[in-house]
Scaffold this active site. Structure first.
Site, short mmCIF file in Angstrom:
data_model
loop_
_atom_site.label_atom_id
_atom_site.label_comp_id
_atom_site.label_asym_id
_atom_site.label_seq_id
_atom_site.Cartn_x
_atom_site.Cartn_y
_atom_site.Cartn_z
N ARG A 56 -13.78 -23.93 23.00
CA ARG A 56 -12.87 -23.95 21.85
C ARG A 56 -13.62 -24.30 20.55
NH1 ARG A 56 -8.39 -27.92 20.02
NH2 ARG A 56 -6.98 -26.55 18.85
N HIS A 108 -7.62 -20.21 27.84
CA HIS A 108 -6.60 -21.21 28.18
C HIS A 108 -6.39 -21.32 29.69
CE1 HIS A 108 -4.64 -21.19 23.87
NE2 HIS A 108 -5.89 -21.59 23.86
N PRO A 120 -5.55 -19.54 14.27
CA PRO A 120 -4.17 -19.21 14.62
C PRO A 120 -3.36 -20.43 15.07
CG PRO A 120 -5.68 -18.42 16.32
CD PRO A 120 -6.52 -18.95 15.21
N THR A 165 -4.77 -24.23 37.88
CA THR A 165 -6.17 -24.64 38.05
C THR A 165 -6.83 -24.92 36.69
OG1 THR A 165 -6.68 -22.27 38.05
CG2 THR A 165 -6.65 -23.37 40.21
N ASP A 218 -3.38 -24.25 31.84
CA ASP A 218 -3.15 -23.48 33.07
C ASP A 218 -2.64 -24.46 34.11
OD1 ASP A 218 -3.32 -22.30 35.57
OD2 ASP A 218 -5.41 -21.70 35.38
N HIS A 227 -13.54 -22.11 17.13
CA HIS A 227 -13.13 -22.65 15.83
C HIS A 227 -14.27 -22.62 14.81
CE1 HIS A 227 -9.07 -24.75 16.82
NE2 HIS A 227 -9.23 -23.66 17.54
N ASP A 228 -15.51 -22.57 15.29
CA ASP A 228 -16.62 -22.35 14.37
C ASP A 228 -16.62 -20.90 13.88
OD1 ASP A 228 -19.01 -22.65 12.92
OD2 ASP A 228 -20.24 -22.08 14.66
N GLY A 230 -17.76 -17.25 9.98
CA GLY A 230 -18.62 -16.78 11.08
C GLY A 230 -19.21 -17.95 11.85
C1 HEM Z 1 -4.66 -16.80 20.29
C2 HEM Z 1 -4.62 -17.82 19.48
C3 HEM Z 1 -4.85 -19.23 19.92
C4 HEM Z 1 -4.03 -20.29 19.65
C5 HEM Z 1 -2.76 -20.26 18.84
C6 HEM Z 1 -4.62 -21.45 20.29
C7 HEM Z 1 -4.10 -22.71 20.22
C8 HEM Z 1 -4.54 -23.78 20.98
C9 HEM Z 1 -3.92 -25.07 20.99
C10 HEM Z 1 -2.70 -25.47 20.17
C11 HEM Z 1 -4.60 -25.85 21.87
C12 HEM Z 1 -4.32 -27.31 22.21
C13 HEM Z 1 -4.95 -28.20 21.16
C14 HEM Z 1 -4.58 -29.64 21.28
O1 HEM Z 1 -3.79 -30.02 22.14
O2 HEM Z 1 -5.06 -30.46 20.48
C15 HEM Z 1 -5.66 -25.04 22.39
C16 HEM Z 1 -6.58 -25.47 23.32
C17 HEM Z 1 -7.63 -24.70 23.77
N1 HEM Z 1 -8.00 -23.46 23.28
FE1 HEM Z 1 -6.87 -22.24 22.16
N2 HEM Z 1 -5.76 -21.07 20.93
C18 HEM Z 1 -5.95 -19.74 20.72
C19 HEM Z 1 -7.02 -18.99 21.14
C20 HEM Z 1 -8.11 -19.52 21.79
C21 HEM Z 1 -9.38 -18.85 21.98
C22 HEM Z 1 -9.70 -17.47 21.41
C23 HEM Z 1 -10.17 -19.68 22.68
C24 HEM Z 1 -11.60 -19.49 23.11
C25 HEM Z 1 -12.16 -18.33 23.38
C26 HEM Z 1 -9.42 -20.87 22.96
C27 HEM Z 1 -9.84 -21.91 23.72
C28 HEM Z 1 -9.10 -23.06 23.95
C29 HEM Z 1 -9.47 -24.05 24.95
C30 HEM Z 1 -10.59 -23.93 25.95
C31 HEM Z 1 -8.54 -25.10 24.81
C32 HEM Z 1 -8.54 -26.44 25.58
C33 HEM Z 1 -9.47 -27.38 24.84
C34 HEM Z 1 -9.62 -28.75 25.46
O3 HEM Z 1 -9.05 -29.06 26.50
O4 HEM Z 1 -10.35 -29.54 24.84
N3 HEM Z 1 -8.18 -20.75 22.38
N4 HEM Z 1 -5.61 -23.79 21.83
#
Ligand code: HEM
Ligand SMILES: *[C@@H]1O[C@H](CO)[C@@H](O)[C@H](O)[C@H]1NC(C)=O
Ligand SMILES: *[C@@H]1O[C@H](CO)[C@@H](O)[C@H](O)[C@H]1NC(C)=O
Length: 317
Positions: free
Chosen positions: A61, A192, A162, A241, A238, A65-66, A71
Site C-alpha cells: 500500500r 486487498h 481514491p 485469508t 479479506d 500511495h507513493d 509518480g
Molecule cells: C481502488 C481504490 C482503493 C481504495 C479506495 C483503497 C482504500 C483502502 C482503505 C480505506 C484501506 C484501509 C486503510 C485504513 O484502515 O487505515 C486500504 C488498505 C489497503 N490497501 Fe487499498 N485502496 C484502493 C486500492 C488499493 C491498491 C491499488 C493497492 C495496492 C496495489 C491497495 C493496497 C492496500 C493494502 C495492502 C491495504 C492494507 C494495508 C495494511 O493492512 O496496512 N489498495 N485501502
C-alpha cells in the site's frame, strides 16, 4: 543518388541514438554499481515481514500511495519541514499508511554496501514486489533507476488517492488519470486480499442493511465495529485469508462480503465480469496483478539527472 540521402540518414540515426540514450528504467540498472542491492533489500523486507506478517500489506500500500502522487519518487517518505508539506499527514495516509521505518531500515543497509547509489523510490518498489512474494503472491522483474523527489505534494495526495466511499465511475477515473485501465484497477484492488481496515472506513456499509452486503457478514463485522466509538478497530479486508495472497478477495465480492464500499462496487457495472473472472481463476488474477503492479510502478518515473538519490528516505540531502 545514395550520397544525397546519406547525410540526412546519418543525422536521423544520430537523433535516434540520442533518444535511445535517454535515461530509462532497466532491470540491470544497479548491476555494475550495486549488484547486491536487490538481495540486501529482499533480506531486509523478509525479516520485517516475518516479525509482523501484516507488514507485507502495508508495504504494498505504501508503494501505491507513493506512485499515485508525482509518480513513484518516494515523495510519500518525506517528513514535514519548513518547505515540505508532508504527504504523511494527507487524509488517506494520516494514521493509516504504515511501513516507513521498514523502508528506512532497508535503505540504511543498502547505503552501507553502496553509499549514494540506490534511490528510496527503487527500494520501495522492490520492497512491494518482495512483500508479494513473501506472502505467497506473484513475483515480477522490476525495472530500476527511479530517482527520489526533492518535493512532496500533500494536496495531490488528498485529491489523487481514491476514497473507500467512491463509486465505480470515480474509481475508474482516478486510475485512468494515472494511465491505468479499469482492469488494472480491479487487479490492483486485489491487493486487498491482504491487510486490515479501520472501522470508520467501513462502518457506513456494515450498518446500511444494503442489498449489496451479506447480512451474516455485516452482523459479524458489527461486533468489532460499533455504531459509535471504536473508529480505529481493525477488520481484515479479506475475511477468509488476510495474511496470504490469493483470490479469496474476489470470491468474497461475489458473495457480497467486500469490506469497503469501494471493494463491493467492483462487482457491479462494467467491472463485474472481471471480478467474476478473477474469482474463478487465481492464476489469471496473479498474472494481471503482477502486470498491473509493474505498470503502476512506472507511472511518471523521475529519471537521469532529475531528482536525487536521498541519503535518508525521510529527508532531502
Ligand atoms: C481502488 C481504490 C482503493 C481504495 C479506495 C483503497 C482504500 C483502502 C482503505 C480505506 C484501506 C484501509 C486503510 C485504513 O484502515 O487505515 C486500504 C488498505 C489497503 N490497501 Fe487499498 N485502496 C484502493 C486500492 C488499493 C491498491 C491499488 C493497492 C495496492 C496495489 C491497495 C493496497 C492496500 C493494502 C495492502 C491495504 C492494507 C494495508 C495494511 O493492512 O496496512 N489498495 N485501502
Ligand atoms: C494527523 O493525525 C494526528 C493525530 O494522530 C492529528 O493530530 C493531526 O491533526 C492529523 N493531521 C492532519 C493534517 O489532519
Ligand atoms: C438496519 O436494520 C436494523 C434491524 O434489522 C435496524 O435496527 C437499523 O435501524 C437498520 N438500519 C438502517 C440504516 O436502516
Amino acid at each position: 543518388m545514395i550520397g544525397r540521402f546519406a547525410t540526412p540518414l546519418i543525422s536521423l540515426m544520430v537523433v535516434l541514438s540520442i533518444i535511445s540514450c535517454q535515461a530509462q528504467l532497466s532491470t540491470t540498472f544497479y548491476d555494475a554499481r550495486c549488484p547486491n542491492a536487490p538481495t540486501i533489500i529482499r533480506n531486509s523486507i523478509r525479516r520485517a515481514i516475518s516479525a509482523e506478517r501484516r507488514m507485507a500489506a502495508s508495504l504494498i500500500r505504501l508503494h501505491f500511495h507513493d506512485c499515485f502522487v508525482q509518480g513513484c519518487d518516494a515523495s510519500i517518505l518525506l517528513d514535514e519541514t519548513a518547505t515540505i508539506q508532508s504527504e504523511k499527514t494527507a487524509a488517506p495516509n494520516n494514521n493509516s499508511v504504515r511501513g516507513y521505518e521498514v523502508i528506512e531500515a532497508a535503505k540504511r543497509e543498502v547505503e552501507r554496501a553502496c553509499p549514494g547509489v540506490v534511490s528510496c523510490a527503487d527500494v520501495l518498489t522492490l520492497a512491494a514486489r518482495d512483500a508479494s512474494v513473501a506472502v505467497g503472491g506473484p513475483s515480477w522483474s522490476v525495472r530500476l533507476g527511479r530517482r527520489d523527489s526533492t518535493t512532496a505534494n500533500r494536496g495531490a495526495a488528498n485529491t489523487d488517492l481514491p476514497s473507500p466511499f467512491a463509486g465505480l465511475d470515480v474509481l475508474i477515473d482516478a486510475f485512468d488519470k494515472k494511465g491505468l485501465t479499469a482492469r488494472d484497477m480491479v487487479a490492483l484492488s486485489g491487493a486487498h486480499t491482504l491487510g486490515q481496515s479501520q472501522c470508520f472506513l467501513f462502518r457506513g456499509r456494515i450498518y446500511s442493511n444494503g442489498s449489496d452486503i451479506d447480512a451474516g457478514f455485516a452482523s459479524t463485522r458489527r461486533r468489532g465495529c460499533p455504531q459509535s466509538g471504536g473508529d480505529g478497530n481493525l477488520a481484515p479486508l479479506d475475511v477468509v485469508t488476510p495474511n496470504s495472497f490469493d483470490n479469496n478477495y474476489f470470491r468474497n465480492l461475489v458473495e457480497r462480503k467486500g469490506l469497503l464500499q469501494s471493494d463491493q462496487v467492483l462487482f457491479s457495472g462494467s467491472t463485474a465480469t472481471i471480478v467474476s473472472q478473477y474469482s474463478g481463476n487465481p492464476r489469471t488474477f496473479a498474472a494481471d496483478f503482477a502486470a498491473a503492479m509493474i505498470k503502476m510502478s512506472e507511472i511518471q518515473p523521475t529519471l537521469g539527472q532529475d531528482g536525487i538519490i536521498r541519503n535518508t528516505c525521510s529527508a532531502i540531502n
